[in-house]
Design a protein around this motif. Structure first.
Motif, PDB file in Angstrom:
ATOM      1  N   LYS A 247       0.893   5.333  -0.527  1.00  0.00           N
ATOM      2  CA  LYS A 247      -0.346   6.993  -0.368  1.00  0.00           C
ATOM      3  C   LYS A 247      -1.009   7.815  -1.181  1.00  0.00           C
ATOM      4  O   LYS A 247      -1.540   8.773  -1.304  1.00  0.00           O
ATOM      5  CB  LYS A 247       0.704   8.338   0.219  1.00  0.00           C
ATOM      6  N   ASN A 248      -0.081   7.792  -2.672  1.00  0.00           N
ATOM      7  CA  ASN A 248      -0.706   7.604  -4.337  1.00  0.00           C
ATOM      8  C   ASN A 248      -0.725   6.836  -5.178  1.00  0.00           C
ATOM      9  O   ASN A 248       0.698   5.911  -5.179  1.00  0.00           O
ATOM     10  CB  ASN A 248      -0.961   9.296  -4.567  1.00  0.00           C
ATOM     11  N   TYR A 249      -0.907   7.204  -6.196  1.00  0.00           N
ATOM     12  CA  TYR A 249       0.051   6.932  -7.651  1.00  0.00           C
ATOM     13  C   TYR A 249       1.398   6.297  -8.002  1.00  0.00           C
ATOM     14  O   TYR A 249       1.570   5.587  -7.966  1.00  0.00           O
ATOM     15  CB  TYR A 249      -1.586   7.122  -9.276  1.00  0.00           C
ATOM     16  N   LYS A 250       1.687   7.862  -7.679  1.00  0.00           N
ATOM     17  CA  LYS A 250       2.915   7.496  -8.313  1.00  0.00           C
ATOM     18  C   LYS A 250       4.110   7.292  -7.208  1.00  0.00           C
ATOM     19  O   LYS A 250       4.455   6.725  -7.895  1.00  0.00           O
ATOM     20  CB  LYS A 250       3.464   9.102  -8.000  1.00  0.00           C
TER      21      LYS A 250
ATOM     22  N   ALA B  17       2.807   4.478  -6.333  1.00  0.00           N
ATOM     23  CA  ALA B  17       2.480   2.881  -6.067  1.00  0.00           C
ATOM     24  C   ALA B  17       3.520   2.569  -7.406  1.00  0.00           C
ATOM     25  O   ALA B  17       3.982   1.887  -7.873  1.00  0.00           O
ATOM     26  CB  ALA B  17       1.031   2.338  -6.556  1.00  0.00           C
ATOM     27  N   TRP B  18       3.652   3.490  -8.626  1.00  0.00           N
ATOM     28  CA  TRP B  18       3.966   3.162  -9.948  1.00  0.00           C
ATOM     29  C   TRP B  18       5.647   3.234  -9.888  1.00  0.00           C
ATOM     30  O   TRP B  18       5.878   2.662 -10.559  1.00  0.00           O
ATOM     31  CB  TRP B  18       3.439   4.601 -10.480  1.00  0.00           C
TER      32      TRP B  18
ATOM     33  N   GLU C  84      -2.903  -0.320  -8.873  1.00  0.00           N
ATOM     34  CA  GLU C  84      -3.536   0.380  -8.377  1.00  0.00           C
ATOM     35  C   GLU C  84      -3.386   1.421  -8.324  1.00  0.00           C
ATOM     36  O   GLU C  84      -1.956   1.903  -7.248  1.00  0.00           O
ATOM     37  CB  GLU C  84      -4.900  -0.738  -8.381  1.00  0.00           C
ATOM     38  N   TRP C  85      -4.144   2.607  -7.618  1.00  0.00           N
ATOM     39  CA  TRP C  85      -4.467   4.038  -7.137  1.00  0.00           C
ATOM     40  C   TRP C  85      -3.545   3.295  -5.812  1.00  0.00           C
ATOM     41  O   TRP C  85      -5.036   2.670  -4.667  1.00  0.00           O
ATOM     42  CB  TRP C  85      -5.710   4.737  -6.997  1.00  0.00           C
ATOM     43  N   GLY C  86      -2.832   4.022  -5.083  1.00  0.00           N
ATOM     44  CA  GLY C  86      -1.937   3.776  -3.482  1.00  0.00           C
ATOM     45  C   GLY C  86      -2.059   2.495  -3.370  1.00  0.00           C
ATOM     46  O   GLY C  86      -1.704   1.620  -2.264  1.00  0.00           O
ATOM     47  N   LYS C  87      -1.770   0.987  -4.041  1.00  0.00           N
ATOM     48  CA  LYS C  87      -1.827  -0.481  -3.947  1.00  0.00           C
ATOM     49  C   LYS C  87      -1.125  -1.303  -5.480  1.00  0.00           C
ATOM     50  O   LYS C  87      -1.332  -0.777  -6.626  1.00  0.00           O
ATOM     51  CB  LYS C  87      -3.172  -0.675  -3.688  1.00  0.00           C
TER      52      LYS C  87
ATOM     53  N   LYS D 228       0.885  -1.266  -0.429  1.00  0.00           N
ATOM     54  CA  LYS D 228      -0.088  -0.142  -0.260  1.00  0.00           C
ATOM     55  C   LYS D 228       0.695   1.216  -0.094  1.00  0.00           C
ATOM     56  O   LYS D 228       2.550   1.452   0.162  1.00  0.00           O
ATOM     57  CB  LYS D 228      -0.951  -0.472   1.187  1.00  0.00           C
TER      58      LYS D 228
END
Length: 112
Positions: free
Chosen positions: A50-53, A55-56, A78-81, A48
């Motif tokens: 905090k944000n998409y970036k 996670a990316w 996914e967003w945040g994951k 998990k």
């Protein structure tokens, strides 16, 4: 430690780990689970962020590990994951390589 090992070439005649071997190696990892899909055991963890970036960026680190080890997981971003799933396609099961790569994912997260 698993994250210090290198993957070995895995051919079709390699032997998949049995459940006891899987459970023993699983004790060396944190928050990873062995799940079965289509009768094939797979090693999976959800990370998990905090944000998409973030996670990316982690997904890219996992991809770099995969290329270095020449062993490639399923990565769901996914967003945040990020869900990372390792298994050895050739033997339709789990090999020590999968646990090595899982440990390297955790180390990459901790090194960030």
């Amino acid at each position: 430690m698993l994250n210090e090992l290198k993957c070995e070439a895995c051919s079709g005649d390699a032997i998949a780990l049995d459940k006891n071997q899987q459970q023993q190696l699983l004790t060396e990892l944190t928050d990873w689970s062995v799940i079965e899909r289509g009768g094939i055991p797979q090693l999976e963890k959800v990370y998990k962020f905090k944000n998409y970036k973030l996670a990316w960026a982690f997904s890219n680190k996992v991809s770099e590990i995969a290329e270095e080890e020449f062993h490639h997981p399923a990565i769901l971003l996914e967003w945040g994951k990020v869900t990372v799933t390792w298994w050895s396609h050739e033997i339709k099961g789990l090999h020590q390589n999968d646990f090595i790569c899982a440990a390297k994912c955790d180390k990459a997260l901790n090194d960030a």
